[in-house]
Design a protein around this motif. Structure first.
Motif, PDB file in Angstrom:
ATOM      1  N   VAL A 299      -6.386  -1.062  -2.949  1.00 37.27           N
ATOM      2  CA  VAL A 299      -5.179  -0.779  -2.152  1.00 37.27           C
ATOM      3  C   VAL A 299      -4.134  -0.010  -2.957  1.00 37.27           C
ATOM      4  O   VAL A 299      -2.992   0.144  -2.521  1.00 37.27           O
ATOM      5  CB  VAL A 299      -4.564  -2.080  -1.588  1.00 37.27           C
ATOM      6  N   GLN A 300      -4.511   0.496  -4.123  1.00 34.57           N
ATOM      7  CA  GLN A 300      -3.550   1.162  -5.003  1.00 34.57           C
ATOM      8  C   GLN A 300      -2.896   2.368  -4.320  1.00 34.57           C
ATOM      9  O   GLN A 300      -1.673   2.531  -4.356  1.00 34.57           O
ATOM     10  CB  GLN A 300      -4.258   1.611  -6.272  1.00 34.57           C
ATOM     11  N   ALA A 301      -3.689   3.216  -3.694  1.00 28.89           N
ATOM     12  CA  ALA A 301      -3.137   4.414  -3.053  1.00 28.89           C
ATOM     13  C   ALA A 301      -2.223   4.042  -1.894  1.00 28.89           C
ATOM     14  O   ALA A 301      -1.158   4.655  -1.702  1.00 28.89           O
ATOM     15  CB  ALA A 301      -4.268   5.318  -2.575  1.00 28.89           C
ATOM     16  N   LEU A 302      -2.603   3.030  -1.125  1.00 27.32           N
ATOM     17  CA  LEU A 302      -1.775   2.614   0.002  1.00 27.32           C
ATOM     18  C   LEU A 302      -0.464   2.007  -0.476  1.00 27.32           C
ATOM     19  O   LEU A 302       0.598   2.275   0.099  1.00 27.32           O
ATOM     20  CB  LEU A 302      -2.536   1.621   0.883  1.00 27.32           C
ATOM     21  N   ALA A 303      -0.518   1.201  -1.540  1.00 31.54           N
ATOM     22  CA  ALA A 303       0.705   0.606  -2.087  1.00 31.54           C
ATOM     23  C   ALA A 303       1.681   1.693  -2.521  1.00 31.54           C
ATOM     24  O   ALA A 303       2.886   1.626  -2.238  1.00 31.54           O
ATOM     25  CB  ALA A 303       0.368  -0.312  -3.261  1.00 31.54           C
ATOM     26  N   ALA A 304       1.163   2.708  -3.213  1.00 27.20           N
ATOM     27  CA  ALA A 304       2.026   3.808  -3.652  1.00 27.20           C
ATOM     28  C   ALA A 304       2.598   4.551  -2.455  1.00 27.20           C
ATOM     29  O   ALA A 304       3.790   4.903  -2.442  1.00 27.20           O
ATOM     30  CB  ALA A 304       1.237   4.760  -4.551  1.00 27.20           C
ATOM     31  N   ASP A 305       1.787   4.783  -1.438  1.00 33.65           N
ATOM     32  CA  ASP A 305       2.271   5.495  -0.253  1.00 33.65           C
ATOM     33  C   ASP A 305       3.361   4.706   0.464  1.00 33.65           C
ATOM     34  O   ASP A 305       4.360   5.284   0.923  1.00 33.65           O
ATOM     35  CB  ASP A 305       1.112   5.763   0.702  1.00 33.65           C
ATOM     36  N   ILE A 306       3.190   3.392   0.550  1.00 31.03           N
ATOM     37  CA  ILE A 306       4.194   2.558   1.216  1.00 31.03           C
ATOM     38  C   ILE A 306       5.534   2.649   0.500  1.00 31.03           C
ATOM     39  O   ILE A 306       6.593   2.759   1.133  1.00 31.03           O
ATOM     40  CB  ILE A 306       3.695   1.103   1.292  1.00 31.03           C
ATOM     41  N   VAL A 307       5.502   2.630  -0.834  1.00 27.23           N
ATOM     42  CA  VAL A 307       6.746   2.723  -1.606  1.00 27.23           C
ATOM     43  C   VAL A 307       7.300   4.140  -1.572  1.00 27.23           C
ATOM     44  O   VAL A 307       8.495   4.354  -1.299  1.00 27.23           O
ATOM     45  CB  VAL A 307       6.517   2.260  -3.055  1.00 27.23           C
ATOM     46  N   PHE A 308       6.452   5.118  -1.854  1.00 27.78           N
ATOM     47  CA  PHE A 308       6.919   6.505  -1.959  1.00 27.78           C
ATOM     48  C   PHE A 308       7.349   7.078  -0.604  1.00 27.78           C
ATOM     49  O   PHE A 308       8.205   7.966  -0.547  1.00 27.78           O
ATOM     50  CB  PHE A 308       5.834   7.386  -2.574  1.00 27.78           C
ATOM     51  N   SER A 309       6.763   6.584   0.479  1.00 28.95           N
ATOM     52  CA  SER A 309       7.171   7.018   1.816  1.00 28.95           C
ATOM     53  C   SER A 309       8.290   6.151   2.371  1.00 28.95           C
ATOM     54  O   SER A 309       8.689   6.327   3.525  1.00 28.95           O
ATOM     55  CB  SER A 309       5.974   7.000   2.772  1.00 28.95           C
ATOM     56  N   GLN A 310       8.745   5.202   1.572  1.00 33.18           N
ATOM     57  CA  GLN A 310       9.861   4.309   1.913  1.00 33.18           C
ATOM     58  C   GLN A 310       9.614   3.579   3.233  1.00 33.18           C
ATOM     59  O   GLN A 310      10.507   3.429   4.063  1.00 33.18           O
ATOM     60  CB  GLN A 310      11.165   5.109   1.943  1.00 33.18           C
ATOM     61  N   LYS A 311       8.373   3.101   3.383  1.00 32.44           N
ATOM     62  CA  LYS A 311       8.011   2.355   4.583  1.00 32.44           C
ATOM     63  C   LYS A 311       8.457   0.900   4.505  1.00 32.44           C
ATOM     64  O   LYS A 311       8.438   0.193   5.514  1.00 32.44           O
ATOM     65  CB  LYS A 311       6.501   2.470   4.815  1.00 32.44           C
ATOM     66  N   ILE A 312       8.808   0.447   3.308  1.00 33.03           N
ATOM     67  CA  ILE A 312       9.507  -0.817   3.137  1.00 33.03           C
ATOM     68  C   ILE A 312      10.744  -0.542   2.282  1.00 33.03           C
ATOM     69  O   ILE A 312      10.777   0.422   1.513  1.00 33.03           O
ATOM     70  CB  ILE A 312       8.625  -1.915   2.494  1.00 33.03           C
ATOM     71  N   ASP A 313      11.757  -1.379   2.417  1.00 30.37           N
ATOM     72  CA  ASP A 313      13.041  -1.149   1.750  1.00 30.37           C
ATOM     73  C   ASP A 313      13.105  -1.941   0.446  1.00 30.37           C
ATOM     74  O   ASP A 313      13.686  -3.027   0.388  1.00 30.37           O
ATOM     75  CB  ASP A 313      14.183  -1.541   2.681  1.00 30.37           C
ATOM     76  N   VAL A 314      12.514  -1.386  -0.613  1.00 36.93           N
ATOM     77  CA  VAL A 314      12.505  -2.119  -1.875  1.00 36.93           C
ATOM     78  C   VAL A 314      13.895  -2.223  -2.486  1.00 36.93           C
ATOM     79  O   VAL A 314      14.186  -3.152  -3.250  1.00 36.93           O
ATOM     80  CB  VAL A 314      11.520  -1.484  -2.890  1.00 36.93           C
TER      81      VAL A 314
END
Length: 357
Positions: A299-314
């Motif tokens: 899930v490494q690529a998906l995790a990066a995409d979620i963060v880099f696409s700002q799909k969650i508000d870290v």
């Protein structure tokens, strides 16, 4: 360079040590920010590892040097550093149990001494195996180092969500609304499910609602199970994610999880804890118990995409920033949090560390 060296249980020493020398296939990264993880705290406060070591693994920084044989990476690139990469061919890896792989466990980034992550230092060395197999991720220009440091913890939480097979329309109980629990809520919502959260602190209950929980309750509420039943048409939740190492939380989850549902252990319990359970409860209600530890290459690529696409508000998870030299104080804050304490970030460059108290 400066580093926080683990010299024994609860003994951190802010020291001048040599900057790591890199081999021909290695990369040196100047650390800009590193997250303080519960696993770091555990390693510092308990006699689990022989000193000296330098911990820290939720690392983002800038490439400062590259070995002669390194391709596709150059000085000045902004990168996320992933401290573990599996071998991809052992029996564990072939079954997607990447975190059980011996290579994953033993080849790690380092700032000196026994390799242990190395993020709590001004520079960290990335071994060739990690460089060559996806352990560096380029940070997009619109993403800050702070945001990028969340790729690794996002991976860990995403692995658990995937393992529990959370799907649109389901309802998920998240026990504990600290940084990990809040990230679980965000990911549950990202996958189209509903989240119900519990915590002991009113501020965290409110925060859970702010980041997307459909409901949030005091974990001490004697009517918790009844309220969850009301929210799920008398069924109970499809999955419970245990984000706190609490025996009471487990039994609450057992009461709140529907027949045929799942309970996933994410938080690590003290070794001396044993939970007595009648196996017929699992048998008759067909409850699946599972655990999820560390990250997954899958899930490494998906995790990066979620963060880099700002799909969650870290950004909503960050509460405190400390300079590296005050790591001991940051650990103490994490162990004895205020009602507002959530994720703590550490900076080798003191001008970037401003407490959000």
């Amino acid at each position: 360079m400066k580093a926080q060296v683990f010299r024994g249980v609860n003994q951190l020493s802010y020291e001048e040590i040599p900057t790591p020398e890199i081999g021909s296939d290695e990369v040196l990264v100047q650390v800009q920010v590193v997250g303080l993880c519960q696993s770091d705290i555990k390693k510092i406060r308990y006699p689990l590892y022989e000193p000296p070591r330098i911990f820290g693994h939720e690392t983002a920084g800038v490439i400062a040097a590259v070995g002669a044989d390194v391709k596709h990476w150059h000085v000045g690139q902004r990168v996320v550093v992933l401290h573990h990469i599996p071998c991809m061919h052992c029996g564990y890896c072939l079954n997607d149990n990447f975190s059980m792989c011996d290579v994953y466990k033993t080849i790690t980034t380092t700032a000196g001494f026994a390799p242990s992550g190395g993020g709590f230092a001004e520079y960290v060395k990335v071994p060739g195996h990690i460089v060559q197999h996806g352990g560096l991720l380029s940070i997009p220009d619109h993403i800050s180092f702070e945001q990028a440091s969340f790729v690794e913890p996002t991976n860990c939480c995403l692995k658990a969500v995937k393992k529990a097979d959370i799907t649109p329309g389901q309802t998920v109980l998240v026990t504990g609304a600290g940084p990990i629990g809040l990230m679980f809520i965000m990911l549950v919502k990202y996958f189209g499910a509903k989240a119900i959260a519990t915590d002991l602190l009113p501020s965290r209950i409110e925060k859970a609602l702010n980041v997307g929980a459909d409901a949030a309750f005091d974990a001490r509420d004697p009517d918790l199970s009844a309220k969850v039943q009301d929210l799920t048409q008398g069924m109970g939740v499809d999955t419970s994610l245990l984000a706190v190492p609490s025996e009471k939380a487990f039994f609450q989850a057992l009461d709140c999880t529907r027949k045929g549902g799942k309970i996933l252990f994410f938080a690590e319990f003290p070794d001396e804890v044993e939970i007595p359970i009648n196996p017929n409860i699992l048998y008759r209600r067909e409850i699946d118990l599972m655990g999820s530890y560390s990250s997954s290459y899958r899930v490494q690529a998906l995790a990066a995409d979620i963060v880099f696409s700002q799909k969650i508000d870290v950004d909503a998870l960050v509460s405190d920033r400390y300079p590296l030299r005050e790591l001991a104080a940051a650990v103490e804050r994490a162990v004895t949090p205020t009602p507002e304490t959530l994720k703590i970030l550490i900076y080798p460059h003191e001008s970037s560390a401003v407490s959000l108290d």
